[in-house]
Design a protein around this motif. Structure first.
Motif, PDB file in Angstrom:
ATOM      1  N   TRP A  29       0.818  -1.203   0.000  1.00  0.00           N
ATOM      2  CA  TRP A  29       0.000   0.000   0.000  1.00  0.00           C
ATOM      3  C   TRP A  29       0.857   1.260   0.000  1.00  0.00           C
ATOM      4  CZ3 TRP A  29      -0.653   4.216   3.093  1.00  0.00           C
ATOM      5  CH2 TRP A  29      -1.811   4.971   2.882  1.00  0.00           C
ATOM      6  N   TYR A  30       1.898   1.268   0.819  1.00  0.00           N
ATOM      7  CA  TYR A  30       2.706   2.477   0.941  1.00  0.00           C
ATOM      8  C   TYR A  30       3.496   2.792  -0.328  1.00  0.00           C
ATOM      9  CZ  TYR A  30       6.318  -0.916   2.249  1.00  0.00           C
ATOM     10  OH  TYR A  30       7.173  -1.969   2.268  1.00  0.00           O
ATOM     11  N   GLU A  31       3.710   1.812  -1.199  1.00  0.00           N
ATOM     12  CA  GLU A  31       4.357   2.112  -2.475  1.00  0.00           C
ATOM     13  C   GLU A  31       3.355   2.707  -3.458  1.00  0.00           C
ATOM     14  OE1 GLU A  31       6.486  -1.142  -4.189  1.00  0.00           O
ATOM     15  OE2 GLU A  31       7.786  -1.372  -2.435  1.00  0.00           O
ATOM     16  N   VAL A  32       2.133   2.254  -3.402  1.00  0.00           N
ATOM     17  CA  VAL A  32       1.095   2.760  -4.295  1.00  0.00           C
ATOM     18  C   VAL A  32       0.669   4.160  -3.869  1.00  0.00           C
ATOM     19  CG1 VAL A  32      -1.239   2.347  -5.182  1.00  0.00           C
ATOM     20  CG2 VAL A  32       0.298   0.419  -4.784  1.00  0.00           C
ATOM     21  N   HIS A  33       0.659   4.423  -2.563  1.00  0.00           N
ATOM     22  CA  HIS A  33       0.267   5.712  -2.009  1.00  0.00           C
ATOM     23  C   HIS A  33       1.414   6.276  -1.167  1.00  0.00           C
ATOM     24  CE1 HIS A  33      -3.862   4.817  -3.184  1.00  0.00           C
ATOM     25  NE2 HIS A  33      -3.677   3.631  -2.677  1.00  0.00           N
TER      26      HIS A  33
ATOM     27  N   SER B 128       6.216   6.187   5.906  1.00  0.00           N
ATOM     28  CA  SER B 128       7.338   6.793   5.212  1.00  0.00           C
ATOM     29  C   SER B 128       8.036   5.713   4.405  1.00  0.00           C
ATOM     30  CB  SER B 128       8.311   7.397   6.233  1.00  0.00           C
ATOM     31  OG  SER B 128       9.475   7.813   5.582  1.00  0.00           O
ATOM     32  N   VAL B 129       8.285   5.989   3.146  1.00  0.00           N
ATOM     33  CA  VAL B 129       8.968   5.007   2.322  1.00  0.00           C
ATOM     34  C   VAL B 129      10.463   5.295   2.228  1.00  0.00           C
ATOM     35  CG1 VAL B 129       6.952   4.388   0.978  1.00  0.00           C
ATOM     36  CG2 VAL B 129       8.388   6.240   0.205  1.00  0.00           C
ATOM     37  N   LYS B 130      10.928   6.368   2.859  1.00  0.00           N
ATOM     38  CA  LYS B 130      12.354   6.664   2.851  1.00  0.00           C
ATOM     39  C   LYS B 130      13.061   5.672   3.749  1.00  0.00           C
ATOM     40  CE  LYS B 130      11.875  11.579   1.988  1.00  0.00           C
ATOM     41  NZ  LYS B 130      12.134  12.914   2.469  1.00  0.00           N
TER      42      LYS B 130
END
Length: 100
Positions: free
Chosen positions: A47-51, A61-63
């Motif tokens: 989910w966090y990669e799509v949003h 946070s995707v960092k």
């Protein structure tokens, strides 16, 4: 809806009210949801990669930061034995342990 792990359930058993709610819950209609092939499932993204900007409910946070740490050889071997993506699994284990 809250998702619970087995650990959560063992620590906090269902109350009688919880059991009533579950017993009276309507089944989810799945006839409009076709089965996914293994190939289709491999294309799914977290989910966090799509949003990547998240929203008010999920602040993700995707960092990522590269770090160097020492892990016992047997632990690392067990994680690597589970296959490709063991570093992501380490991150998920740490996330669950630290953030719950």
């Amino acid at each position: 809806m809250k998702t619970m792990t087995l650990d959560d359930l063992l620590k906090n058993p269902l109350t009688e009210n919880d059991k009533k709610i579950i017993a009276n819950a309507r089944p989810i209609a799945t006839e409009d949801c076709p089965e996914q092939t293994d190939e289709q499932l491999k294309q799914f993204k977290p989910w966090y990669e799509v949003h990547p900007k998240g929203n008010d409910i999920y602040k993700v946070s995707v960092k990522k930061t590269a770090v160097s740490l020492r892990i016992d050889n047997d632990v690392l071997a067990a994680l690597k034995a589970t296959g490709k993506g063991y570093q992501s699994r380490i991150n998920n284990i740490l996330r669950k342990a630290v953030l719950g």
